[in-house]
Design a protein around this motif. Structure first.
Motif, PDB file in Angstrom:
ATOM      1  N   ILE A   1     -12.367   4.174 -11.633  1.00 33.04           N
ATOM      2  CA  ILE A   1     -13.329   3.122 -11.271  1.00 33.04           C
ATOM      3  C   ILE A   1     -14.656   3.754 -10.812  1.00 33.04           C
ATOM      4  O   ILE A   1     -15.728   3.361 -11.283  1.00 33.04           O
ATOM      5  CB  ILE A   1     -12.745   2.200 -10.162  1.00 33.04           C
TER       6      ILE A   1
ATOM      7  N   LEU B   1      -5.317  -3.334  -4.129  1.00 30.93           N
ATOM      8  CA  LEU B   1      -3.971  -3.494  -3.561  1.00 30.93           C
ATOM      9  C   LEU B   1      -3.554  -2.247  -2.781  1.00 30.93           C
ATOM     10  O   LEU B   1      -2.866  -2.330  -1.767  1.00 30.93           O
ATOM     11  CB  LEU B   1      -2.929  -3.737  -4.663  1.00 30.93           C
ATOM     12  N   GLY B   2      -3.995  -1.080  -3.273  1.00 32.90           N
ATOM     13  CA  GLY B   2      -3.571   0.173  -2.658  1.00 32.90           C
ATOM     14  C   GLY B   2      -4.400   0.606  -1.461  1.00 32.90           C
ATOM     15  O   GLY B   2      -3.952   1.385  -0.633  1.00 32.90           O
ATOM     16  N   GLU B   3      -5.626   0.082  -1.363  1.00 35.24           N
ATOM     17  CA  GLU B   3      -6.504   0.571  -0.288  1.00 35.24           C
ATOM     18  C   GLU B   3      -6.198  -0.087   1.051  1.00 35.24           C
ATOM     19  O   GLU B   3      -5.690  -1.196   1.113  1.00 35.24           O
ATOM     20  CB  GLU B   3      -7.979   0.456  -0.672  1.00 35.24           C
TER      21      GLU B   3
ATOM     22  N   ILE C   1      -8.168  -5.161 -13.910  1.00 31.73           N
ATOM     23  CA  ILE C   1      -6.812  -4.938 -13.394  1.00 31.73           C
ATOM     24  C   ILE C   1      -6.727  -3.601 -12.661  1.00 31.73           C
ATOM     25  O   ILE C   1      -6.076  -3.498 -11.621  1.00 31.73           O
ATOM     26  CB  ILE C   1      -5.784  -5.080 -14.535  1.00 31.73           C
ATOM     27  N   THR C   2      -7.446  -2.585 -13.175  1.00 37.81           N
ATOM     28  CA  THR C   2      -7.472  -1.288 -12.488  1.00 37.81           C
ATOM     29  C   THR C   2      -8.148  -1.439 -11.129  1.00 37.81           C
ATOM     30  O   THR C   2      -7.680  -0.902 -10.121  1.00 37.81           O
ATOM     31  CB  THR C   2      -8.188  -0.234 -13.361  1.00 37.81           C
ATOM     32  N   ARG C   3      -9.248  -2.207 -11.086  1.00 35.81           N
ATOM     33  CA  ARG C   3      -9.936  -2.478  -9.809  1.00 35.81           C
ATOM     34  C   ARG C   3      -9.015  -3.201  -8.838  1.00 35.81           C
ATOM     35  O   ARG C   3      -8.991  -2.896  -7.640  1.00 35.81           O
ATOM     36  CB  ARG C   3     -11.184  -3.343 -10.055  1.00 35.81           C
ATOM     37  N   LEU C   4      -8.243  -4.164  -9.338  1.00 36.86           N
ATOM     38  CA  LEU C   4      -7.310  -4.907  -8.499  1.00 36.86           C
ATOM     39  C   LEU C   4      -6.218  -3.987  -7.963  1.00 36.86           C
ATOM     40  O   LEU C   4      -5.831  -4.068  -6.793  1.00 36.86           O
ATOM     41  CB  LEU C   4      -6.695  -6.058  -9.310  1.00 36.86           C
ATOM     42  N   PHE C   5      -5.749  -3.079  -8.820  1.00 34.78           N
ATOM     43  CA  PHE C   5      -4.732  -2.094  -8.403  1.00 34.78           C
ATOM     44  C   PHE C   5      -5.263  -1.240  -7.245  1.00 34.78           C
ATOM     45  O   PHE C   5      -4.561  -0.998  -6.262  1.00 34.78           O
ATOM     46  CB  PHE C   5      -4.350  -1.218  -9.607  1.00 34.78           C
ATOM     47  N   VAL C   6      -6.531  -0.815  -7.363  1.00 35.37           N
ATOM     48  CA  VAL C   6      -7.162  -0.018  -6.298  1.00 35.37           C
ATOM     49  C   VAL C   6      -7.246  -0.851  -5.014  1.00 35.37           C
ATOM     50  O   VAL C   6      -6.955  -0.367  -3.918  1.00 35.37           O
ATOM     51  CB  VAL C   6      -8.558   0.480  -6.741  1.00 35.37           C
TER      52      VAL C   6
ATOM     53  N   ILE D   1       2.599   1.567  -3.456  1.00 34.45           N
ATOM     54  CA  ILE D   1       1.645   1.952  -4.508  1.00 34.45           C
ATOM     55  C   ILE D   1       1.269   3.429  -4.379  1.00 34.45           C
ATOM     56  O   ILE D   1       1.188   4.146  -5.362  1.00 34.45           O
ATOM     57  CB  ILE D   1       0.389   1.040  -4.450  1.00 34.45           C
TER      58      ILE D   1
ATOM     59  N   TYR E   1      -2.778   5.912  -7.460  1.00 34.29           N
ATOM     60  CA  TYR E   1      -3.840   5.218  -6.731  1.00 34.29           C
ATOM     61  C   TYR E   1      -5.126   6.047  -6.721  1.00 34.29           C
ATOM     62  O   TYR E   1      -6.208   5.545  -7.040  1.00 34.29           O
ATOM     63  CB  TYR E   1      -3.389   4.912  -5.291  1.00 34.29           C
TER      64      TYR E   1
ATOM     65  N   LYS F   1      -6.624   3.305 -18.196  1.00 25.89           N
ATOM     66  CA  LYS F   1      -6.544   1.948 -17.648  1.00 25.89           C
ATOM     67  C   LYS F   1      -5.337   1.214 -18.226  1.00 25.89           C
ATOM     68  O   LYS F   1      -4.815   0.301 -17.593  1.00 25.89           O
ATOM     69  CB  LYS F   1      -7.831   1.188 -17.966  1.00 25.89           C
TER      70      LYS F   1
ATOM     71  N   ILE G   1      -2.391   2.022 -16.103  1.00 27.75           N
ATOM     72  CA  ILE G   1      -2.475   1.323 -14.823  1.00 27.75           C
ATOM     73  C   ILE G   1      -2.164  -0.160 -14.995  1.00 27.75           C
ATOM     74  O   ILE G   1      -1.487  -0.764 -14.165  1.00 27.75           O
ATOM     75  CB  ILE G   1      -3.831   1.586 -14.147  1.00 27.75           C
TER      76      ILE G   1
ATOM     77  N   THR H   1     -10.175  -3.042 -16.944  1.00 28.67           N
ATOM     78  CA  THR H   1     -10.991  -2.565 -15.818  1.00 28.67           C
ATOM     79  C   THR H   1     -10.779  -3.462 -14.600  1.00 28.67           C
ATOM     80  O   THR H   1     -10.597  -2.966 -13.482  1.00 28.67           O
ATOM     81  CB  THR H   1     -12.487  -2.539 -16.201  1.00 28.67           C
TER      82      THR H   1
ATOM     83  N   GLN I   1       0.834  -1.216   0.000  1.00 30.01           N
ATOM     84  CA  GLN I   1       0.000   0.000   0.000  1.00 30.01           C
ATOM     85  C   GLN I   1       0.858   1.252   0.000  1.00 30.01           C
ATOM     86  O   GLN I   1       0.623   2.177  -0.778  1.00 30.01           O
ATOM     87  CB  GLN I   1      -0.940  -0.018   1.209  1.00 30.01           C
TER      88      GLN I   1
END
Lengths: 160, 160
Positions: A117, B157-159, B150-155, A22, A110, A147, A150, B148, A19
């Motif tokens: 999203i 991972l970062g949250e 993968i972008t959701r997964l990136f978010v 990123i 991030y 995207k 990313i 999309t 986290q």
């Protein structure tokens, strides 16, 4: 009862390291060159530009200020309708400011990904505030973050 | 000269922890429901399906087997051309197997993301091998993996 004194474990878990890492990556580290047309550009010419530059979203400016955005989805909707794409200017069909979600160089990727999203868009213009001759405030487009950027960043994070 | 004997540092760096974690996530953990039409579907109907399901790529099947894929970009190209989109079936304009890049449930998302970047596609069909009545081998589509996801997964991972 549990004692009120004690200690907290301060070691960082692998997930919190991910986290932190990123969140340290900025938009300027991964952004691409923007593709921009003028409001007066016919829709057809804007679509040709979209294909030639191979991007998913085109940004629209007027007098150097960001005024709109058009995605592949917007173009497809117009292309199957009754619009004369050779005559109608892109300024008529675009999503117009202030309804454009933007990002900026020093924003963490991030946060930009969260915007993508939440607002269900494919790409954000990377902008800088500018003041026109008449003192009017606006934005200049300096890049795009999509995207694809990313996904590329995800690959970079995963590779050895 | 350096001695040939010695020791290696085996501690893992934050970056290698991120790499290990990212490579442990599988396609099945993040995939979405696929949108599939038949080869005989008129292009116009396939575009309507694309909008109603709000996806970027439609997969095409024939007799339960994956036979093709059509992206928003492909549809836009056709829509601005001289094709009669009400009559021409999607099977004529689609990218046909074996020219479709696929993924599968147990593939690491990392590998699927590399395919998306290297082959410059927006989305991969998640497939399972199937054998038809005539003994012919092919694939059944069980999902889709897009930028999309993968972008959701990136978010994620970062949250925090």
């Amino acid at each position: 009862a549990r004692p009120k004194v004690g200690y907290f474990y301060t070691g960082k878990s692998p997930l919190s390291l991910i986290q932190d890492y990123i969140k340290s990556i900025k938009v300027k580290d991964v952004k691409s060159v923007p593709v921009v047309v003028e409001e007066s550009t016919p829709v057809y010419d804007a679509i040709v530009t979209l294909f030639l530059k191979d991007v998913g979203t085109i940004f629209v400016q007027d007098g150097g200020f960001l005024t709109g955005a058009v995605s592949r989805k917007d173009f497809l909707k117009i292309a199957i309708g009754n619009t004369d794409i050779y005559k109608v200017p892109v300024g008529i069909i675009m999503t117009r400011m202030p309804n454009i979600i933007t990002t900026y160089d020093d924003e963490p990727v991030y946060n930009a990904a969260v915007k993508i999203i939440e607002h269900e868009v494919d790409s954000l213009p990377v902008v800088e505030p500018v003041v026109g001759k008449d003192g009017k405030q606006g934005y200049k487009v300096t890049g795009r973050l999509s995207k694809t950027n990313i996904t590329r960043l995800f690959v970079k994070l995963g590779e050895g």
